[in-house]
Design a protein around this motif. Structure first.
Motif, PDB file in Angstrom:
ATOM      1  N   UNK A  25       0.834  -1.196   0.000  1.00 31.54           N
ATOM      2  CA  UNK A  25       0.000   0.000   0.000  1.00 31.54           C
ATOM      3  C   UNK A  25       0.868   1.245   0.000  1.00 31.54           C
ATOM      4  N   UNK A  26       0.249   2.405  -0.220  1.00 31.67           N
ATOM      5  CA  UNK A  26       0.997   3.664  -0.248  1.00 31.67           C
ATOM      6  C   UNK A  26       0.024   4.834  -0.112  1.00 31.67           C
ATOM      7  N   UNK A  27       0.516   5.978   0.390  1.00 26.77           N
ATOM      8  CA  UNK A  27      -0.304   7.174   0.435  1.00 26.77           C
ATOM      9  C   UNK A  27      -0.443   7.695  -0.990  1.00 26.77           C
ATOM     10  N   UNK A  28      -1.690   7.775  -1.451  1.00 30.04           N
ATOM     11  CA  UNK A  28      -1.928   8.121  -2.853  1.00 30.04           C
ATOM     12  C   UNK A  28      -2.130   9.605  -3.072  1.00 30.04           C
ATOM     13  N   UNK A  29      -2.453  10.355  -2.028  1.00 31.43           N
ATOM     14  CA  UNK A  29      -2.622  11.785  -2.223  1.00 31.43           C
ATOM     15  C   UNK A  29      -3.427  12.466  -1.145  1.00 31.43           C
ATOM     16  N   UNK A  30      -3.586  13.762  -1.318  1.00 31.59           N
ATOM     17  CA  UNK A  30      -4.403  14.601  -0.465  1.00 31.59           C
ATOM     18  C   UNK A  30      -5.482  15.241  -1.330  1.00 31.59           C
ATOM     19  N   UNK A  31      -6.631  15.476  -0.741  1.00 32.32           N
ATOM     20  CA  UNK A  31      -7.672  16.185  -1.479  1.00 32.32           C
ATOM     21  C   UNK A  31      -7.445  17.686  -1.301  1.00 32.32           C
ATOM     22  N   UNK A  32      -6.765  18.271  -2.287  1.00 28.96           N
ATOM     23  CA  UNK A  32      -6.489  19.704  -2.280  1.00 28.96           C
ATOM     24  C   UNK A  32      -7.745  20.484  -2.684  1.00 28.96           C
ATOM     25  N   UNK A  33      -8.211  21.364  -1.801  1.00 29.14           N
ATOM     26  CA  UNK A  33      -9.289  22.283  -2.159  1.00 29.14           C
ATOM     27  C   UNK A  33      -8.666  23.603  -2.590  1.00 29.14           C
ATOM     28  N   UNK A  34      -8.846  23.998  -3.857  1.00 24.08           N
ATOM     29  CA  UNK A  34      -8.115  25.128  -4.435  1.00 24.08           C
ATOM     30  C   UNK A  34      -9.089  26.184  -4.968  1.00 24.08           C
ATOM     31  N   UNK A  35      -8.762  27.441  -4.759  1.00 21.11           N
ATOM     32  CA  UNK A  35      -9.456  28.535  -5.426  1.00 21.11           C
ATOM     33  C   UNK A  35      -8.451  29.622  -5.739  1.00 21.11           C
ATOM     34  N   UNK A  36      -8.835  30.567  -6.597  1.00 20.79           N
ATOM     35  CA  UNK A  36      -7.942  31.696  -6.897  1.00 20.79           C
ATOM     36  C   UNK A  36      -7.965  32.666  -5.723  1.00 20.79           C
ATOM     37  N   UNK A  37      -6.818  33.168  -5.348  1.00 24.35           N
ATOM     38  CA  UNK A  37      -6.707  34.000  -4.140  1.00 24.35           C
ATOM     39  C   UNK A  37      -7.390  35.359  -4.289  1.00 24.35           C
ATOM     40  N   UNK A  38      -7.717  35.749  -5.511  1.00 18.77           N
ATOM     41  CA  UNK A  38      -8.270  37.097  -5.730  1.00 18.77           C
ATOM     42  C   UNK A  38      -9.763  37.088  -6.055  1.00 18.77           C
ATOM     43  N   UNK A  39     -10.455  35.954  -5.791  1.00 15.50           N
ATOM     44  CA  UNK A  39     -11.877  35.908  -6.159  1.00 15.50           C
ATOM     45  C   UNK A  39     -12.822  36.100  -4.977  1.00 15.50           C
ATOM     46  N   UNK A  40     -12.263  36.415  -3.803  1.00 15.90           N
ATOM     47  CA  UNK A  40     -13.100  36.707  -2.642  1.00 15.90           C
ATOM     48  C   UNK A  40     -13.551  35.492  -1.857  1.00 15.90           C
ATOM     49  N   UNK A  41     -13.155  34.299  -2.271  1.00 16.79           N
ATOM     50  CA  UNK A  41     -13.509  33.070  -1.529  1.00 16.79           C
ATOM     51  C   UNK A  41     -12.353  32.767  -0.582  1.00 16.79           C
ATOM     52  N   UNK A  42     -12.551  33.038   0.704  1.00 14.28           N
ATOM     53  CA  UNK A  42     -11.461  32.925   1.665  1.00 14.28           C
ATOM     54  C   UNK A  42     -11.703  31.869   2.739  1.00 14.28           C
ATOM     55  N   UNK A  43     -12.971  31.576   3.035  1.00 12.26           N
ATOM     56  CA  UNK A  43     -13.301  30.635   4.100  1.00 12.26           C
ATOM     57  C   UNK A  43     -14.300  29.602   3.598  1.00 12.26           C
ATOM     58  N   UNK A  44     -14.493  28.546   4.408  1.00  6.21           N
ATOM     59  CA  UNK A  44     -15.452  27.517   4.039  1.00  6.21           C
ATOM     60  C   UNK A  44     -16.859  28.088   3.910  1.00  6.21           C
TER      61      UNK A  44
END
Length: 394
Positions: free
Chosen positions: A172-191
């Motif tokens: 087995x192996x660690x396959x990844x992380x679920x990266x939650x990504x947005x553009x820093x300049x679109x006003x989306x800063x929190x959940x």
């Protein structure tokens, strides 16, 4: 029926080949007899002629039979040395791991693997268990669902569980992380800013979407297609959709330092969404971490360039396993496992994202017993194998 044919066919191959060889010899004897009968004479030298003809045809019989037998055995050996394997998206780590395994197995042990990528990883373990393929990569939680006959296997619980009984793990192996990504300049800063937004949560099939939607729920309390729009499409298309502004937030399964994530950051500054302190203390998060192959993993704020986050980010991580049908020869499974781990340095040097793939973590996320061949290799390396993973065949 396919399971039965798999287990019957392989042991009978050798017998079938020898039966064919015997039939060929019989036909050659018949032909020789006819030729001898035709060439026999009644004159003074007829006996000598008969003996000469018989000698010549005897040599032909044994020569042709020997060549035929060698060709049949060679064909059998070649067939046995080619393994069928399947993986998911060609751009994802599961295909990378299987590609490296194929390369190492060929170079180190002379084992050829025919790899078919682009497959659905909820179907490939079923095919391995049924004997239709020899190897695949599967998310740990998918195999767990298959073993329990739940979620995507709920309507076919019996066959799924039966198939799972025929599956064994190599590592087995660690396959990844679920990266939650947005553009820093679109006003989306929190959940809380996810409200009303278009969020890519993974392909329509598979378990990634289930895990990502649960991660959003734990951190925001939001429900998909109620509080936000859960967008579904294939992994490769999602990146372009994010770049074109068709989705506001992109979740991407990738290992820390992924070049795919870095490419977004080089275009414009990005922001990543990590586990909040309140969510980390919730019962929902504790329950999520109890799922097979799921755990929290923190990366530094300096992991990617142009990252708006000032603090380290904790994400949900997931594991995968390389699995094989239990009918795979022990020596073959041993050589596959050995070939992969003996080239660990090459694997880690091939990409920054593969540095976490190591034999020390070979049982990370493994939720089924090891194949006896793999187990033998770990014993030779004096690596402690968890009791629950020791094969029954030992």
């Amino acid at each position: 029926m396919s399971i039965v044919m798999h287990y019957v066919y392989r042991p009978m191959q050798k017998t079938i080949f020898f039966v064919i060889a015997l039939c060929e010899i019989f036909l050659l004897l018949l032909i020789c007899y006819q030729n001898v009968h035709f060439e026999r004479g009644n004159g003074p030298g007829s006996l000598l002629m008969e003996r000469d003809v018989m000698a010549r045809f005897s040599r032909k019989i044994f020569t042709v039979a020997a060549v035929s037998g060698l060709l049949l055995l060679s064909s059998q050996a070649a067939s046995a040395s080619i393994l069928k394997a399947e993986s998911g998206s060609p751009t994802n780590i599961n295909t990378t791991i299987m590609t490296l395994l194929s390369k190492y197995a060929k170079e180190e042990a002379g084992i050829s693997i025919q790899l078919n990528s682009g497959q659905t990883l909820t179907r490939t373990p079923l095919k391995v268990g049924m004997g239709q393929t020899d190897l695949t990569v599967v998310p740990s939680e998918v195999l767990s669902y298959m073993q329990n006959g739940e979620n995507m296997y709920k309507n076919t619980a019996g066959p799924a569980q039966k198939s799972a009984e025929n599956v064994r793990a190599l590592f087995g192996f660690m396959a990844g992380l679920y990266h939650g990504i947005t553009w820093a300049d679109n006003g989306i800063e929190n959940w809380s800013d996810f409200k009303g937004k278009r969020v890519y949560t993974g392909p329509a099939s598979g378990t990634a979407g289930v895990n990502i939607e649960e991660f959003i729920r734990i951190n925001s309390g939001y429900e998909p297609n109620v509080d936000y729009q859960s967008v579904k499409m294939d992994w490769p298309a999602s990146g372009q959709a994010f770049t074109d502004g068709l989705v506001d937030i992109l979740f991407r399964a990738a290992l820390p330092g992924s070049t795919g994530i870095e490419e977004f950051a080089l275009t414009r500054p990005i922001r990543l969404f990590g586990l909040t302190q309140e969510a980390a203390e919730s019962q929902a998060w504790q329950k999520a971490q109890n799922l097979p192959g799921m755990f929290a993993h923190t990366i530094g704020a300096d992991t990617y360039s142009n990252l708006a986050n000032e603090d380290d980010i904790t994400m949900i991580a997931f594991t995968m396993m390389v699995i094989a049908n239990k009918a795979l020869a022990e020596e073959t499974a041993y050589q596959l496992t050995k070939s992969f781990w003996e080239r660990q340095a090459d694997t880690q040097a091939s990409s920054v994202t593969l540095r976490s793939v190591s034999i020390e973590n070979a049982f990370e996320g493994v939720v089924t017993k090891l194949h006896p061949g793999a187990y033998r290799y770990y014993q030779e390396k004096r690596i402690n194998v968890p009791t629950e993973l020791i094969p029954d065949e030992e």
